[in-house]
Design a protein around this motif. Structure first.
Motif, short mmCIF file in Angstrom:
data_model
loop_
_atom_site.label_atom_id
_atom_site.label_comp_id
_atom_site.label_asym_id
_atom_site.label_seq_id
_atom_site.Cartn_x
_atom_site.Cartn_y
_atom_site.Cartn_z
N PRO A 33 0.83 -1.21 0.00
CA PRO A 33 0.00 0.00 0.00
C PRO A 33 0.87 1.26 0.00
CG PRO A 33 -0.82 -1.58 1.59
CD PRO A 33 0.50 -2.11 1.12
N THR A 34 0.44 2.26 -0.74
CA THR A 34 1.24 3.48 -0.89
C THR A 34 0.72 4.64 -0.04
OG1 THR A 34 -0.08 4.11 -2.83
CG2 THR A 34 1.94 2.87 -3.22
N SER A 35 -0.43 4.49 0.61
CA SER A 35 -0.95 5.58 1.43
C SER A 35 -1.96 5.03 2.44
CB SER A 35 -1.62 6.64 0.56
OG SER A 35 -2.73 6.10 -0.12
N GLY A 36 -2.26 5.85 3.44
CA GLY A 36 -3.32 5.53 4.38
C GLY A 36 -2.91 4.69 5.57
N ARG A 37 -1.73 4.09 5.56
CA ARG A 37 -1.36 3.20 6.65
C ARG A 37 -1.08 3.96 7.94
NH1 ARG A 37 -2.99 -1.59 4.89
NH2 ARG A 37 -1.47 -2.75 6.13
N VAL A 38 -0.32 5.04 7.84
CA VAL A 38 0.02 5.80 9.06
C VAL A 38 -1.23 6.39 9.69
CG1 VAL A 38 1.29 7.77 9.97
CG2 VAL A 38 2.36 6.30 8.25
N SER A 39 -2.04 7.05 8.87
CA SER A 39 -3.27 7.65 9.40
C SER A 39 -4.23 6.58 9.89
CB SER A 39 -3.95 8.51 8.32
OG SER A 39 -4.19 7.77 7.14
N GLY A 40 -4.23 5.42 9.24
CA GLY A 40 -5.09 4.32 9.68
C GLY A 40 -4.69 3.81 11.05
#
Length: 211
Positions: free
Chosen positions: A26-33
């Motif tokens: 995945p390239t985005s959304g992991r930290v905010s998730g």
């Protein structure tokens, strides 16, 4: 060869076809998730620990719902390719797209794939708005893998490579009648666990509002 042996061979062949050939990060959304999930857990724990001291239970229920949605929408999604399928695991379902049936695809803010006259989307791969505009203007973006290429560009080319190979094996071209006639182009599987968790969290929130 007995019927049982034949069934075992067919099962092994099916397993081989569904073995993962390429899995994409995945390239985005992991930290905010993860941040949203951690905050939600903290609030839920506080709601349980301080319930007798007047902590609003609806706040804990709302935090639980937010946490479940954060996990399902930002952490659960995954994308991989088997010998025959591009597999998108999204919030509420897992979609199996036959590689040979892919008519066209593009990675903008999300990965969008067209197959069987349907548009299917995955949030696993995506570019920022600025990168999206730049990739449209850059003629080298479609030239193939090269040194220094960004991960999203590489992933897009890798998927195209696997799609082209599958089309060649099936003897079809993009947009042809033969491609549109391919059976089982798209298969959807509802995701029971996240849907059930969302349902439970919603019920708890509604109940807590009336307590």
């Amino acid at each position: 060869m007995s019927a049982q042996n034949g069934e075992e061979i067919m099962a092994r062949l099916q397993d081989d076809r569904e073995a993962v050939v390429e899995r994409f990060t995945p390239t985005s959304g992991r930290v905010s998730g993860w941040a949203a999930l951690a905050l939600s857990v903290t609030v839920v724990v506080a709601a349980v620990a301080y319930r007798d001291e007047g902590f609003p239970m609806w706040v804990g229920a709302a935090a639980l719902l937010v946490g479940v949605l954060a996990w399902a929408a930002m952490l659960r999604p995954a994308l991989w390719v088997t010998e025959e399928h591009l597999v998108m695991r999204n919030l509420g379902e897992t979609v199996h797209i036959r590689l040979a049936a892919v008519e066209e695809m593009a990675v903008r803010q999300v990965l969008a794939v067209r197959a069987a006259d349907r548009r299917l989307v995955s949030t696993v791969l995506g570019r920022t708005w600025r990168k999206t505009v730049t990739s449209r203007r850059d003629p080298s973006a479609a030239d193939g893998p090269r040194e220094g290429m960004g991960y999203v560009d590489w992933a897009e080319h890798r998927i195209r490579e696997l799609v082209d190979a599958a089309r060649e094996r099936a003897g079809v071209t993009a947009g042809s009648r033969e491609q549109l006639a391919l059976p089982d182009a798209v298969r959807r599987e509802p995701a029971a666990v996240p849907l059930a968790l969302i349902g439970v969290a919603l019920v708890l929130l509604v109940v807590s509002l009336f307590l």
